[in-house]
Scaffold this motif. Sequence first.
Motif, PDB file in Angstrom:
ATOM      1  N   SER A 177      10.231  -5.131  -2.926  1.00 42.26           N
ATOM      2  CA  SER A 177      11.063  -5.990  -2.078  1.00 42.26           C
ATOM      3  C   SER A 177      10.233  -6.548  -0.926  1.00 42.26           C
ATOM      4  O   SER A 177       9.256  -5.941  -0.484  1.00 42.26           O
ATOM      5  N   MET A 178      10.648  -7.735  -0.485  1.00 43.66           N
ATOM      6  CA  MET A 178       9.989  -8.394   0.636  1.00 43.66           C
ATOM      7  C   MET A 178      11.055  -9.024   1.503  1.00 43.66           C
ATOM      8  O   MET A 178      11.980  -9.655   1.004  1.00 43.66           O
ATOM      9  N   VAL A 183       7.078  -5.406   1.895  1.00 45.14           N
ATOM     10  CA  VAL A 183       6.348  -6.420   2.656  1.00 45.14           C
ATOM     11  C   VAL A 183       7.303  -7.063   3.655  1.00 45.14           C
ATOM     12  O   VAL A 183       8.434  -7.396   3.317  1.00 45.14           O
ATOM     13  N   LEU A 184       6.814  -7.236   4.863  1.00 49.43           N
ATOM     14  CA  LEU A 184       7.563  -7.929   5.912  1.00 49.43           C
ATOM     15  C   LEU A 184       6.840  -9.216   6.243  1.00 49.43           C
ATOM     16  O   LEU A 184       5.660  -9.193   6.615  1.00 49.43           O
ATOM     17  N   ILE A 228       0.797 -12.736  -3.021  1.00 50.73           N
ATOM     18  CA  ILE A 228       1.288 -11.390  -3.310  1.00 50.73           C
ATOM     19  C   ILE A 228       1.747 -11.383  -4.756  1.00 50.73           C
ATOM     20  O   ILE A 228       2.618 -12.168  -5.139  1.00 50.73           O
ATOM     21  N   LEU A 229       1.145 -10.502  -5.554  1.00 54.80           N
ATOM     22  CA  LEU A 229       1.511 -10.393  -6.964  1.00 54.80           C
ATOM     23  C   LEU A 229       2.054  -9.003  -7.231  1.00 54.80           C
ATOM     24  O   LEU A 229       1.495  -8.009  -6.761  1.00 54.80           O
ATOM     25  N   THR A 230       3.144  -8.942  -7.983  1.00 57.92           N
ATOM     26  CA  THR A 230       3.738  -7.653  -8.312  1.00 57.92           C
ATOM     27  C   THR A 230       4.331  -7.705  -9.708  1.00 57.92           C
ATOM     28  O   THR A 230       4.772  -8.760 -10.168  1.00 57.92           O
ATOM     29  N   ASP A 231       4.312  -6.565 -10.346  1.00 61.40           N
ATOM     30  CA  ASP A 231       5.027  -6.423 -11.614  1.00 61.40           C
ATOM     31  C   ASP A 231       6.342  -5.686 -11.390  1.00 61.40           C
ATOM     32  O   ASP A 231       7.018  -5.287 -12.309  1.00 61.40           O
ATOM     33  N   LYS A 259      -0.293  -6.217  -5.498  1.00 63.07           N
ATOM     34  CA  LYS A 259      -1.651  -6.564  -5.100  1.00 63.07           C
ATOM     35  C   LYS A 259      -1.565  -7.793  -4.206  1.00 63.07           C
ATOM     36  O   LYS A 259      -0.780  -8.704  -4.454  1.00 63.07           O
ATOM     37  N   ILE A 260      -2.389  -7.783  -3.168  1.00 67.38           N
ATOM     38  CA  ILE A 260      -2.416  -8.903  -2.238  1.00 67.38           C
ATOM     39  C   ILE A 260      -3.813  -9.510  -2.268  1.00 67.38           C
ATOM     40  O   ILE A 260      -4.814  -8.797  -2.135  1.00 67.38           O
ATOM     41  N   TYR A 261      -3.849 -10.823  -2.463  1.00 67.53           N
ATOM     42  CA  TYR A 261      -5.101 -11.564  -2.503  1.00 67.53           C
ATOM     43  C   TYR A 261      -5.094 -12.567  -1.358  1.00 67.53           C
ATOM     44  O   TYR A 261      -4.059 -13.136  -1.028  1.00 67.53           O
ATOM     45  N   THR A 262      -6.264 -12.763  -0.771  1.00 67.21           N
ATOM     46  CA  THR A 262      -6.378 -13.726   0.317  1.00 67.21           C
ATOM     47  C   THR A 262      -7.396 -14.798  -0.040  1.00 67.21           C
ATOM     48  O   THR A 262      -8.304 -14.563  -0.849  1.00 67.21           O
TER      49      THR A 262
END
Length: 138
Positions: free
Chosen positions: A33-34, A60-61, A123-126, A131-134
Motif C-alpha cells: 500500500s501507498m 510508502v508515504l 516503485i515496482l511491486t508484485d 523495489k524502488i529505482y531512481t
Amino acid sequence: YGEAEFRVLAPLEDLESTNENSLVYKLCYKEFSMLFCGDIEEKAERLLLDIYGDTLRADVLKVPHHGSASATSDALLEAVQPQYAVISSGEDRNLLPRNETLKRLADHGVEIFRTDENGGIAILTDGAETKIYTENGK
C-alpha cells in the motif's frame, strides 16, 4: 483497477486553503500500500488521523506538501508507519523539504527518496516485494 484499489480518503470537508483540500488517496495492491497525501498540512492531517487512524498504515508515504515544516507530523508517521517516503521537490524559494521534516522521517526509521536528489523515482511491486529505482541510481 484489476487487483489494485484506489481509496479516496480526502478532502473530508471544505477547509480554508487549497492545500488543505488536496486529494488524499491510498493505493492498495495485495500486501502493498501507498498513501498519497497531496499538499495537506496540519489541519487536514489531524482530520485524517481522527477518522482513519491506524488504517492509514502504508508501506510508502508520498510526503505531504513537498516536505514542508507544516506537514508530516509524528502522529501521521506513527499511524502510517512507512518503510519508504517519497518527497517531490526541487529548487524553490521555500527550501523544501525542510530539515525538521527530514529529521522526523529519519527518527521514524523511514528510508527517504527525493526527486531533487534522486531525480525520477519508480516503485515496482508484485504486491509482496517492493523495489524502488531512481533516475540517478542513488
